[in-house]
Design a protein around this motif. Structure first.
Motif, PDB file in Angstrom:
ATOM      1  N   VAL A   1      -1.142  13.475   3.562  1.00 23.06           N
ATOM      2  CA  VAL A   1      -2.421  14.393   3.212  1.00 23.06           C
ATOM      3  C   VAL A   1      -2.894  13.667   2.332  1.00 23.06           C
ATOM      4  N   GLU A   2      -2.324  13.955   0.809  1.00 23.65           N
ATOM      5  CA  GLU A   2      -3.383  13.103  -0.091  1.00 23.65           C
ATOM      6  C   GLU A   2      -3.745  12.385  -0.275  1.00 23.65           C
ATOM      7  N   GLU A   3      -3.180  10.600   0.220  1.00 18.30           N
ATOM      8  CA  GLU A   3      -3.592  10.009  -0.091  1.00 18.30           C
ATOM      9  C   GLU A   3      -4.227   9.815   1.507  1.00 18.30           C
ATOM     10  N   GLU A   4      -4.351  10.396   2.731  1.00 17.48           N
ATOM     11  CA  GLU A   4      -5.657  10.036   3.061  1.00 17.48           C
ATOM     12  C   GLU A   4      -6.600  10.671   2.939  1.00 17.48           C
ATOM     13  N   LEU A   5      -6.631  11.375   2.229  1.00 10.25           N
ATOM     14  CA  LEU A   5      -8.188  12.547   1.886  1.00 10.25           C
ATOM     15  C   LEU A   5      -8.548  11.964   0.820  1.00 10.25           C
ATOM     16  N   LYS A   6      -7.741  11.304  -0.065  1.00 12.46           N
ATOM     17  CA  LYS A   6      -8.624  10.351  -1.622  1.00 12.46           C
ATOM     18  C   LYS A   6      -8.254   8.897  -0.752  1.00 12.46           C
ATOM     19  N   GLN A   7      -8.166   8.471   0.317  1.00 14.25           N
ATOM     20  CA  GLN A   7      -9.297   7.648   0.764  1.00 14.25           C
ATOM     21  C   GLN A   7     -10.368   7.511   0.959  1.00 14.25           C
ATOM     22  N   ARG A   8     -10.817   9.315   1.437  1.00 18.19           N
ATOM     23  CA  ARG A   8     -12.398   9.015   1.912  1.00 18.19           C
ATOM     24  C   ARG A   8     -12.936   9.749   1.374  1.00 18.19           C
ATOM     25  N   TYR A   9     -12.712  10.828   0.725  1.00 16.97           N
ATOM     26  CA  TYR A   9     -12.591  11.937  -0.359  1.00 16.97           C
ATOM     27  C   TYR A   9     -12.107  12.220  -1.518  1.00 16.97           C
ATOM     28  N   ALA A  10     -12.093  10.614  -2.662  1.00 17.67           N
ATOM     29  CA  ALA A  10     -11.574  10.615  -3.793  1.00 17.67           C
ATOM     30  C   ALA A  10     -12.517  11.765  -4.415  1.00 17.67           C
ATOM     31  N   ARG A  11     -14.409  11.566  -4.874  1.00 12.74           N
ATOM     32  CA  ARG A  11     -14.543  11.754  -5.575  1.00 12.74           C
ATOM     33  C   ARG A  11     -14.141  13.198  -5.403  1.00 12.74           C
ATOM     34  N   LEU A  12     -14.855  13.706  -4.183  1.00 13.29           N
ATOM     35  CA  LEU A  12     -14.779  15.280  -3.675  1.00 13.29           C
ATOM     36  C   LEU A  12     -13.696  15.511  -4.466  1.00 13.29           C
TER      37      LEU A  12
ATOM     38  N   GLY B   1       0.860  -1.074   0.240  1.00  9.66           N
ATOM     39  CA  GLY B   1      -0.028   0.124   0.137  1.00  9.66           C
ATOM     40  C   GLY B   1       0.820   0.968   0.456  1.00  9.66           C
ATOM     41  N   LYS B   2       0.305   2.353  -1.053  1.00  8.43           N
ATOM     42  CA  LYS B   2       1.703   3.297  -1.241  1.00  8.43           C
ATOM     43  C   LYS B   2       0.851   4.093   0.176  1.00  8.43           C
ATOM     44  N   LYS B   3       0.053   4.212   1.291  1.00 11.94           N
ATOM     45  CA  LYS B   3       0.041   4.811   2.426  1.00 11.94           C
ATOM     46  C   LYS B   3       0.755   4.346   3.108  1.00 11.94           C
ATOM     47  N   SER B   4       0.910   3.495   3.368  1.00 17.63           N
ATOM     48  CA  SER B   4       1.584   2.759   4.459  1.00 17.63           C
ATOM     49  C   SER B   4       3.061   3.144   4.838  1.00 17.63           C
ATOM     50  N   GLN B   5       3.230   2.688   3.035  1.00 17.47           N
ATOM     51  CA  GLN B   5       4.685   3.379   2.829  1.00 17.47           C
ATOM     52  C   GLN B   5       5.344   4.564   3.056  1.00 17.47           C
ATOM     53  N   VAL B   6       4.301   5.645   2.890  1.00 17.18           N
ATOM     54  CA  VAL B   6       4.303   7.141   3.786  1.00 17.18           C
ATOM     55  C   VAL B   6       4.532   7.069   4.705  1.00 17.18           C
ATOM     56  N   VAL B   7       4.128   6.375   5.382  1.00 16.61           N
ATOM     57  CA  VAL B   7       3.562   5.808   6.823  1.00 16.61           C
ATOM     58  C   VAL B   7       5.018   5.634   7.168  1.00 16.61           C
ATOM     59  N   PHE B   8       5.627   4.403   6.191  1.00 13.96           N
ATOM     60  CA  PHE B   8       6.596   3.777   7.083  1.00 13.96           C
ATOM     61  C   PHE B   8       7.323   5.207   6.604  1.00 13.96           C
ATOM     62  N   LEU B   9       8.025   6.130   5.819  1.00 13.55           N
ATOM     63  CA  LEU B   9       9.120   6.928   5.560  1.00 13.55           C
ATOM     64  C   LEU B   9       8.980   7.627   6.594  1.00 13.55           C
ATOM     65  N   ILE B  10       7.228   9.075   7.484  1.00 10.62           N
ATOM     66  CA  ILE B  10       7.440   9.573   8.129  1.00 10.62           C
ATOM     67  C   ILE B  10       7.901   8.979   9.131  1.00 10.62           C
ATOM     68  N   ASN B  11       7.308   8.086   9.975  1.00 14.63           N
ATOM     69  CA  ASN B  11       7.776   7.533  10.994  1.00 14.63           C
ATOM     70  C   ASN B  11       9.692   7.843  11.193  1.00 14.63           C
ATOM     71  N   ASN B  12       9.840   6.609  10.193  1.00 16.08           N
ATOM     72  CA  ASN B  12      11.512   6.411   9.863  1.00 16.08           C
ATOM     73  C   ASN B  12      11.971   8.343  10.366  1.00 16.08           C
ATOM     74  N   TYR B  13      11.983   9.107   8.885  1.00 14.81           N
ATOM     75  CA  TYR B  13      12.238  10.446   8.989  1.00 14.81           C
ATOM     76  C   TYR B  13      12.081  11.267  10.330  1.00 14.81           C
ATOM     77  N   ASP B  14      11.238  10.791  10.731  1.00 13.15           N
ATOM     78  CA  ASP B  14      10.588  11.507  12.206  1.00 13.15           C
ATOM     79  C   ASP B  14      11.649  11.089  13.078  1.00 13.15           C
ATOM     80  N   GLN B  15      11.828   9.927  13.110  1.00 13.34           N
ATOM     81  CA  GLN B  15      12.655   9.429  14.300  1.00 13.34           C
ATOM     82  C   GLN B  15      14.307  10.155  14.141  1.00 13.34           C
ATOM     83  N   VAL B  16      14.702  10.778  12.190  1.00 11.12           N
ATOM     84  CA  VAL B  16      15.951  10.524  12.651  1.00 11.12           C
ATOM     85  C   VAL B  16      15.683  11.913  13.679  1.00 11.12           C
ATOM     86  N   LEU B  17      14.990  12.977  12.860  1.00  4.81           N
ATOM     87  CA  LEU B  17      14.976  14.326  13.425  1.00  4.81           C
ATOM     88  C   LEU B  17      15.071  14.222  14.710  1.00  4.81           C
ATOM     89  N   THR B  18      14.309  13.895  15.310  1.00  3.83           N
ATOM     90  CA  THR B  18      13.679  13.537  17.245  1.00  3.83           C
ATOM     91  C   THR B  18      14.883  13.453  17.272  1.00  3.83           C
TER      92      THR B  18
END
Length: 721
Positions: A602-613, A558-575
Motif C-alpha cells: 500500500v505504501e509503495e503503490e501510493l508513493k508511486q502515484r501520490y508521492a508529493r501529496l 524494484g521494491k514494489k515487485s519484491q513486495v508483490v512477490f512476497l505477498i503472493n508467496n505468503y498468500d499461497q501458503v495461507l491459501t
C-alpha cells in the motif's frame, strides 16, 4: 346286679350285723339313746378343759341357718325340739329295719349272685394273668426281633454302600468289550472321542497311587489293587493304539493345509477344532507324539501362510505407484532434474510428493477389506505404497487373530509359542519387503501415513485383546521413523542449502518452492494429530520465512515487485493452510507476515502515484495554524489530484489485479490502498482548513470525500458482482 366295693361285707354279714339277736346285751332303744343324749363335759377325761375358742364361730354359723333362726325367733325350746327330732329319727330307723327284714330273701339272693360273680371274676383274673404273662413273653420277643431288624438294616446299608463303591471301582477298572473294539476299529468321529475320554478316565484311575476321593477304591490306592495291576497292561495297549490312531488322523488333516487353494479355516473348524481332544489325549499320554503333531502343524501352517503372503505381496508390488524420487524436494536446482537430451524442465509440474490430496482417506479404511489383486489388475489401478501396506497389514492382523484364537483353543498352554513360530517367516517377509521399499523411498507423506497405519493396526489388535504382534509393530516403527526423519531433513536441507539463482525463473507469481512448502507443511500438520513424538521441522519454516523468500525476491528488480512477490508467496501458503484447515502456529506467523507486506505494498503503490501529496501531508500535518505553508505547492497538489484521481483509481485497480494471482487477496489489498488514499486526502484537506480560515481560490477544485467513497464503492460493487 350291683357291684360291691372291695372289702365290703356280704349281704349275709350285713344282715347278721343288724339282727338284734346277735347283740342281746345292747337293746335297740338303748343304742339309739346313746346317740341322742348330748353330754357337754367341761374336760376330756384327762383333766384338760375343753377349748371353747371355736364356739363363737359355730354360734354365728348357726345364726345364719334359716331353720335355727326361725326357731329362735318363735321362742322354740331347743331341748324339746331335740327330743322330737330324736323320736322321729328312731321311728325312721325302726321302719328301715323292718323294711330290711322284709327284704332279707332278696338280699340273700343278691348275696348269692354276688358270690357267683366273684367266682367268675376270679377265673377271669386268672385268665388275664395268664394273658399278661404270655404278652410279656411276646413283648420280649418283639423287642428281640426289633433289635435284629435294626442290625440287619445296618448290615444291608453297609453292603449296599460297599456294593456301590465296588461297582464304581469295577466300572473305572474293567474294560468293556465295546470300548476295546471301538478304540481299535471304529472311525475317528465324535463317538470315538467319547470312547477316548472313557479310556483316558480309566487310565488316570488305575495309575492313582493314593486313595480316591469318592471312596470307590475302599480307601486303597487303585494302583495297589490286584485288579488294576491285571488290567493295566491291557489299558496300556489300548492307549498305544489310541495314540497311534490320533496321530495318524491329525497328521492326515494337517497335511491338507499344504494343498494349494485350500480353505484353511474350514479345515481348522471342521477337522481340527472339532477333534481337539485328540491333542489333549496325546499331551497326557504321549507327550512326544503331541510335540511331533505340533511341530508338523507349525511347519505346515507356517509354510502355507508364508507362501500366501509372499504371492500376495508380489502381486501387489506390480501395482505400486512411485510417488517421489530423490529429486522431489521442496527446493531443487534445475541442473539436478534436467534431462540428458533437453534443456527444458518444468519444476512446477511435479508436486505429488508434497500434496496430501485424498491420500489420508486410507486412514478411514483400516477395517476395510484388503485389495483384490485380480480386480485391481482388471481396473488398471496404480497404488501408492501405503495402500499396498494397508492391505498387507489388514491380511496380517486378520490372519494373526484367526490363527491365535485357533492355537489358543487347540494347543492351549503352548498357544503363544506356537503362534510366533508359525508367523516367524511371514513377519520377517513383511519387514524385509518394507526395508526394500524404504531403501529407495523419498515420500515423506507416504511414510507418515504408514506410521499412522501401523499405529492404527496396533490399536486394532489391542481392542481384540490379541497382543501377539507388538514386537512386529515395534520393528515397523523402528524402520519407518528414521527413514521419515531422513526424508524430512533432506527437504529442510534443500531449502537451507539452495542457491536462489539456480531454483528456476523467479516471477511475481508464487514460486514453485512456495507451493511445495505449503503443500508439504499442510500435509504433515494435517497428519500430525495423534503422533506426539513427531517434531515437525524445528527451524524449517524459519528458514523459508526469513531467508529463502527474501533471497528469492532479491532477484526481482524494484521494491514494489519484491513486495508483490512476497505477498503472493505468503498468500499461497495461507491459501493451502486454510484449504487443509490447518490451525497452528505456522498459520499465525504467515498471517502476520502477509499483513506486514500488504502494508508495504500500500505504501509503495501510493508513493508511486501520490508521492508529493503524501510527503506534503507527512511534513506539514504537525505544523501549527498559520505556519509557513507554500500556497502555490498546495494549489498545484489540489489541481493535480482533481485532474488525475479517477484515472489513478483505475490504474491502481488494474495494477492490483495484474500483480496478485489470488482474487480475494487482490481485493483486500485494493481496499487497503483506496482506504489509505482516502485517509491521506482527508488529512490533506484538514491541513488546508487549518491554515486557511477563508476558503482559498483553489478550494473549488478540492474533491469531496463523498465523491471518492462513491467511486471506491463502484469497484467494490463491481467485484462483488
Amino acid at each position: 346286679m350291683v357291684d360291691m366295693p372291695p372289702g365290703s361285707p356280704t349281704v349275709q354279714e350285713a344282715d347278721e350285723a343288724f339282727t338284734p339277736s346277735k347283740h342281746p346285751l345292747v337293746p335297740v332303744e338303748s343304742s339309739l339313746n346313746l346317740d341322742v343324749e348330748l353330754k357337754l363335759p367341761l374336760d376330756d377325761g384327762d383333766g384338760d378343759e375343753i377349748d371353747f375358742n371355736g364356739i363363737d364361730e359355730d354360734l354365728r354359723r348357726f345364726q345364719t341357718d334359716d331353720i335355727v333362726r326361725q326357731a329362735l325367733s318363735q321362742g322354740v325350746d331347743l331341748r324339746g325340739y331335740s327330743r322330737d327330732i330324736e323320736t322321729e329319727l328312731r321311728e325312721v330307723e325302726m321302719d328301715s329295719v323292718r323294711e330290711y327284714v322284709s327284704q332279707s330273701d332278696k338280699v340273700l339272693e343278691l348275696h348269692n349272685e354276688i358270690q357267683g360273680c366273684d367266682a367268675i371274676l376270679a377265673r377271669m383274673q386268672e385268665m388275664l394273668l395268664g394273658f399278661q404273662a404270655d404278652l410279656g413273653g411276646i413283648s420280649d420277643e418283639i423287642r428281640h426281633l426289633q433289635d435284629e431288624s435294626i442290625s440287619l438294616n445296618v448290615r444291608l446299608k453297609n453292603r449296599r454302600a460297599a456294593e456301590a463303591r465296588l461297582a464304581k471301582f469295577l466300572e473305572n477298572v474293567l474294560i468293556p468289550p465295546e470300548l476295546a473294539s471301538a478304540i481299535c476299529g471304529d472311525e475317528v468321529n465324535e463317538r470315538y472321542l467319547d470312547r477316548l475320554v472313557e479310556l483316558n478316565s480309566k487310565l488316570r484311575y488305575v495309575l492313582q497311587t493314593g486313595p480316591v476321593g469318592d471312596g470307590s477304591s475302599l480307601d486303597v490306592a487303585p494302583a495297589d489293587t490286584m485288579t488294576a495291576r491285571e488290567v493295566r497292561p491291557h489299558l496300556e495297549k489300548l492307549r498305544a493304539k489310541a495314540c497311534a490312531r490320533a496321530r495318524d488322523y491329525l497328521l492326515s488333516r494337517i497335511s491338507e493345509l499344504r494343498k494349494p487353494k485350500t480353505n484353511v479355516q474350514i479345515i481348522q473348524k471342521t477337522a481340527l477344532l472339532k477333534y481337539k481332544y485328540l491333542v489333549q489325549f496325546l499331551s497326557e499320554n504321549a507327550p512326544e507324539t503331541a510335540e511331533e503333531v505340533r511341530n508338523v502343524y507349525i511347519e505346515s501352517m507356517g509354510r502355507t501362510i508364508y507362501n500366501l503372503f509372499r504371492a500376495y505381496q508380489a502381486q501387489l508390488a506390480k501395482l505400486e505407484l512411485e510417488i517421489a524420487t530423490k529429486t522431489d524436494l521442496i527446493a531443487v536446482e534445475e541442473a539436478a532434474v534436467r534431462a540428458m537430451f533437453t534443456n527444458k524442465v518444468d519444476l512446477t509440474k511435479r508436486g505429488d510428493a508434497f500434496t496430501l490430496g485424498e491420500r489420508d482417506k486410507i486412514l478411514d479404511m483400516v477395517e476395510a477389506a484388503p485389495i483384490l489383486v485380480h480386480v485391481a489388475q482388471a481396473e488398471g489401478s496404480r497404488l501408492p505404497y501405503e495402500v499396498v501396506l494397508r492391505s498387507v497389514l489388514k491380511h496380517l492382523v486378520d490372519s494373526a487373530t484367526s490363527e491365535y484364537l485357533f492355537t489358543l483353543e487347540f494347543f492351549r498352554g503352548q498357544s503363544r509359542d506356537t503362534f510366533h513360530r508359525i508367523f516367524e517367516r511371514t513377519t520377517a517377509l513383511c519387514v524385509e519387503n518394507l526395508e526394500t521399499y524404504l531403501f529407495a523411498s523419498h515420500d515423506a507423506i507416504g511414510l507418515l501415513l504408514m506410521i499412522k497405519l501401523t499405529h492404527a493396526y496396533r490399536l486394532v489388535m489391542q481392542r481384540r485383546r490379541i497382543p501377539v504382534l507388538e514386537a512386529f509393530f515395534d520393528r515397523f516403527n523402528v524402520l519407518l521413523w528414521p527413514r521419515f526423519k531422513m526424508v524430512f531433513d533432506a527437504n529442510l536441507r534443500s531449502v537451507s542449502g539452495a542457491t536462489p539463482r539456480k531454483l528456476g525463473t523467479v516471477e511475481l507469481t508464487p514460486h514453485y518452492v512456495t507451493r511445495r512448502y505449503a503443500e508439504f507443511a499442510a500435509s504433515l500438520l494435517a497428519l500430525h494429530s495423534g503422533l506426539d513424538s513427531l517434531v515437525l521441522g524445528i527451524g524449517g519454516e524459519e528458514m523459508l520465512i526469513n531467508d529463502r523468500y527474501f533471497r528469492l525476491s532479491l532477484q526481482i528488480h524494484g521494491k514494489k515487485s519484491q513486495v508483490v512477490f512476497l505477498i503472493n508467496n505468503y498468500d499461497q501458503v495461507l491459501t493451502v493452510f486454510h484449504e487443509r484447515r490447518i490451525m497452528a502456529d505456522e498459520t499465525t506467523k504467515f498471517e502476520e507476515l502477509l499483513a506486514h507486506e500488504r502494508e508495504s505494498f500500500v505504501e509503495e503503490e501510493l508513493k508511486q502515484r501520490y508521492a508529493r501529496l503524501i510527503a506534503f501531508v507527512q511534513a506539514n500535518e504537525s505544523l501549527p495554524e498559520g505556519g509557513g505553508v507554500d500556497e502555490a505547492l498546495v494549489e498545484g497538489l489540489v489541481r493535480d489530484f482533481a485532474a488525475t484521481w479517477k484515472s489513478a483509481l483505475e490504474a491502481i485497480n488494474q495494477d492490483v489485479l495484474a500483480s496478485f494471482s489470488n482474487f480475494r487477496n487482490g481485493m483486500e489489498i485494493l481496499k487497503q490502498v483506496l482506504t489509505q488514499l482516502l485517509l491521506f486526502y482527508t488529512r490533506f484537506q484538514e491541513i488546508i482548513r487549518r491554515h486557511w480560515r477563508k476558503q482559498p481560490s483553489f478550494a473549488k477544485d478540492l474533491v469531496s470525500t463523498n465523491a471518492i467513497l462513491v467511486e471506491i464503492k463502484k469497484y467494490s460493487t463491481f467485484y462483488a458482482v
